[in-house]
Motif scaffolding. Sequence first.
Motif, PDB file in Angstrom:
ATOM      1  N   PHE A 296      -1.229  10.947  15.416  1.00 28.38           N
ATOM      2  CA  PHE A 296      -0.864  12.171  16.137  1.00 28.38           C
ATOM      3  C   PHE A 296       0.622  12.023  16.439  1.00 28.38           C
ATOM      4  N   HIS A 297       1.305  13.105  16.653  1.00 23.33           N
ATOM      5  CA  HIS A 297       2.654  12.985  17.185  1.00 23.33           C
ATOM      6  C   HIS A 297       2.541  12.716  18.684  1.00 23.33           C
ATOM      7  N   ALA A 298       3.444  11.882  19.197  1.00 27.16           N
ATOM      8  CA  ALA A 298       3.413  11.553  20.626  1.00 27.16           C
ATOM      9  C   ALA A 298       3.622  12.840  21.435  1.00 27.16           C
TER      10      ALA A 298
ATOM     11  N   TYR B 252       5.948  19.556   8.126  1.00 28.67           N
ATOM     12  CA  TYR B 252       5.656  19.959   6.748  1.00 28.67           C
ATOM     13  C   TYR B 252       5.525  18.727   5.871  1.00 28.67           C
ATOM     14  N   TYR B 253       4.555  18.743   4.976  1.00 25.91           N
ATOM     15  CA  TYR B 253       4.452  17.787   3.878  1.00 25.91           C
ATOM     16  C   TYR B 253       4.496  18.606   2.600  1.00 25.91           C
ATOM     17  N   TRP B 254       5.043  18.019   1.535  1.00 25.60           N
ATOM     18  CA  TRP B 254       4.910  18.664   0.223  1.00 25.60           C
ATOM     19  C   TRP B 254       4.800  17.607  -0.876  1.00 25.60           C
TER      20      TRP B 254
ATOM     21  N   MET C  43      -4.361   4.531   1.729  1.00 28.41           N
ATOM     22  CA  MET C  43      -3.939   5.686   2.539  1.00 28.41           C
ATOM     23  C   MET C  43      -2.983   5.223   3.633  1.00 28.41           C
ATOM     24  N   THR C  44      -2.346   6.189   4.259  1.00 21.52           N
ATOM     25  CA  THR C  44      -1.453   5.878   5.376  1.00 21.52           C
ATOM     26  C   THR C  44      -2.295   5.609   6.638  1.00 21.52           C
ATOM     27  N   ARG C  45      -1.662   4.972   7.623  1.00 17.76           N
ATOM     28  CA  ARG C  45      -2.392   4.698   8.880  1.00 17.76           C
ATOM     29  C   ARG C  45      -2.867   5.979   9.524  1.00 17.76           C
TER      30      ARG C  45
ATOM     31  N   VAL D 245       0.848  -1.197   0.000  1.00 16.99           N
ATOM     32  CA  VAL D 245       0.000   0.000   0.000  1.00 16.99           C
ATOM     33  C   VAL D 245       0.888   1.253   0.000  1.00 16.99           C
ATOM     34  N   TYR D 246       1.877   1.303   0.877  1.00 14.53           N
ATOM     35  CA  TYR D 246       2.798   2.452   0.839  1.00 14.53           C
ATOM     36  C   TYR D 246       4.171   2.108   1.391  1.00 14.53           C
ATOM     37  N   LYS D 247       5.131   2.939   0.970  1.00 15.72           N
ATOM     38  CA  LYS D 247       6.527   2.786   1.401  1.00 15.72           C
ATOM     39  C   LYS D 247       7.007   4.109   1.977  1.00 15.72           C
ATOM     40  N   VAL D 248       7.910   4.038   2.927  1.00  8.76           N
ATOM     41  CA  VAL D 248       8.505   5.254   3.492  1.00  8.76           C
ATOM     42  C   VAL D 248      10.027   5.112   3.449  1.00  8.76           C
ATOM     43  N   HIS D 249      10.712   6.175   3.039  1.00  7.13           N
ATOM     44  CA  HIS D 249      12.173   6.222   3.063  1.00  7.13           C
ATOM     45  C   HIS D 249      12.536   7.401   3.972  1.00  7.13           C
TER      46      HIS D 249
ATOM     47  N   ASN E 276       2.129   8.657  17.747  1.00  6.97           N
ATOM     48  CA  ASN E 276       1.088   7.997  18.531  1.00  6.97           C
ATOM     49  C   ASN E 276       0.068   7.429  17.536  1.00  6.97           C
ATOM     50  N   TYR E 277       0.133   6.124  17.314  1.00  6.50           N
ATOM     51  CA  TYR E 277      -0.804   5.469  16.389  1.00  6.50           C
ATOM     52  C   TYR E 277      -2.031   4.949  17.136  1.00  6.50           C
ATOM     53  N   ASP E 278      -1.938   4.859  18.464  1.00  8.45           N
ATOM     54  CA  ASP E 278      -2.992   4.197  19.258  1.00  8.45           C
ATOM     55  C   ASP E 278      -4.357   4.876  19.134  1.00  8.45           C
TER      56      ASP E 278
ATOM     57  N   ILE F 159       3.458  10.570  -4.420  1.00 12.66           N
ATOM     58  CA  ILE F 159       4.723  10.727  -3.688  1.00 12.66           C
ATOM     59  C   ILE F 159       4.715  12.078  -2.984  1.00 12.66           C
ATOM     60  N   PHE F 160       5.051  12.061  -1.696  1.00 10.54           N
ATOM     61  CA  PHE F 160       5.223  13.333  -0.988  1.00 10.54           C
ATOM     62  C   PHE F 160       6.390  13.230  -0.035  1.00 10.54           C
ATOM     63  N   ASN F 161       6.967  14.379   0.273  1.00 18.81           N
ATOM     64  CA  ASN F 161       8.049  14.439   1.246  1.00 18.81           C
ATOM     65  C   ASN F 161       7.538  15.052   2.542  1.00 18.81           C
ATOM     66  N   ALA F 162       8.274  14.793   3.615  1.00 23.11           N
ATOM     67  CA  ALA F 162       7.877  15.282   4.938  1.00 23.11           C
ATOM     68  C   ALA F 162       9.109  15.714   5.716  1.00 23.11           C
ATOM     69  N   CYS F 163       8.927  16.707   6.576  1.00 16.27           N
ATOM     70  CA  CYS F 163       9.986  17.111   7.491  1.00 16.27           C
ATOM     71  C   CYS F 163       9.359  17.318   8.864  1.00 16.27           C
ATOM     72  N   TRP F 164       9.886  16.603   9.872  1.00 18.08           N
ATOM     73  CA  TRP F 164       9.304  16.670  11.208  1.00 18.08           C
ATOM     74  C   TRP F 164      10.411  16.603  12.254  1.00 18.08           C
ATOM     75  N   GLY F 165      10.075  16.945  13.464  1.00 18.25           N
ATOM     76  CA  GLY F 165      11.068  17.034  14.533  1.00 18.25           C
ATOM     77  C   GLY F 165      11.452  15.666  15.092  1.00 18.25           C
TER      78      GLY F 165
HETATM   79  C1  S6P Z   1       6.189  11.174  10.080  1.00 21.53           C
HETATM   80  C2  S6P Z   1       5.510  11.566   8.821  1.00 21.53           C
HETATM   81  C3  S6P Z   1       5.521  10.539   7.653  1.00 21.53           C
HETATM   82  C4  S6P Z   1       4.654   9.295   7.919  1.00 21.53           C
HETATM   83  C5  S6P Z   1       4.450   8.460   6.658  1.00 21.53           C
HETATM   84  C6  S6P Z   1       3.607   7.196   6.878  1.00 21.53           C
HETATM   85  O1  S6P Z   1       5.863  12.048  11.137  1.00 21.53           O
HETATM   86  O2  S6P Z   1       4.195  11.992   9.099  1.00 21.53           O
HETATM   87  O3  S6P Z   1       6.825  10.165   7.334  1.00 21.53           O
HETATM   88  O4  S6P Z   1       5.205   8.506   8.937  1.00 21.53           O
HETATM   89  O5  S6P Z   1       3.807   9.243   5.683  1.00 21.53           O
HETATM   90  O6  S6P Z   1       2.428   7.490   7.566  1.00 21.53           O
HETATM   91  P1  S6P Z   1       2.077   6.761   8.946  1.00 21.53           P
HETATM   92  O7  S6P Z   1       0.832   7.393   9.427  1.00 21.53           O
HETATM   93  O8  S6P Z   1       1.955   5.302   8.647  1.00 21.53           O
HETATM   94  O9  S6P Z   1       3.266   7.019   9.853  1.00 21.53           O
END
Ligand code: S6P
Length: 189
Positions: free
Chosen positions: A94-96, A103-105, A89-91, A54-58, A164-166, A152-158
């Motif tokens: 929230f951030h813990a 940011y996403y782009w 879609m992705t799961r 369904v999706y991959k993350v690098h 928090n997936y729960d 395809i999108f990129n992300a930048c986070w702290g």
């Molecule tokens: C991490 C950022 C992304 C997601 C990725 C997969 O904060 O939001 O790298 O981890 O898009 O989504 P998910 O919900 O499975 O982590």
Amino acid sequence: MLHNTINESLQNLKVDSSILQGEDVIDSEKRIKDLEGVFADTEAFKNLDSETIVYKVHAFMPEEQGTRGGLYFGSTIIHPGKVGSEYFMTRGHFHANLDTAEYYWGIEGNGILIFMDKDRNVWAERMEKGSLHYIQRGVAHRVANVGNEELIFNACWGSDAGHNYDVIEHYGFAARLIEVDGKPLLKQI
Ligand code: S6P
Ligand code: ZN
């Protein structure tokens, strides 16, 4: 903020770059079998090949998780597809540490970024090549691929954000993005 609406991306800024790759990049993937409970249509879910990606993350995570002040970078590739009328879609999470934004782009394809705040208000932004999305602190986020190509999108986070997936696993989002008459629609649950 508009409740249950799909808006254009708010910023007038555009960025373009490509998928993250290189040394020290951590690759992960989610297949259908890893996403039990994520999609509403359990019958359609059972009928899919459980090995379908369904999706991959690098991700590049140069700091230890939890380090204050550091940044991570990641590319997500969501394959086209649906489970019943719901898009791949992705799961979503929230951030813990709720005090951290992200940011996403958009790089390629057509997607919708779905947000949910702590009061379970849901809204969304269209994601496309060059679109920029600011995910405010304390807001859950998930992305759906609403096109026929890879999204395809990129992300930048702290590095102190954590995941928090729960909450999403237990309560889900308050609205689901489904296809109705060939178009994406945010449907309140
Ligand atoms: C991490 C950022 C992304 C997601 C990725 C997969 O904060 O939001 O790298 O981890 O898009 O989504 P998910 O919900 O499975 O982590
Ligand atoms: Zn995040």
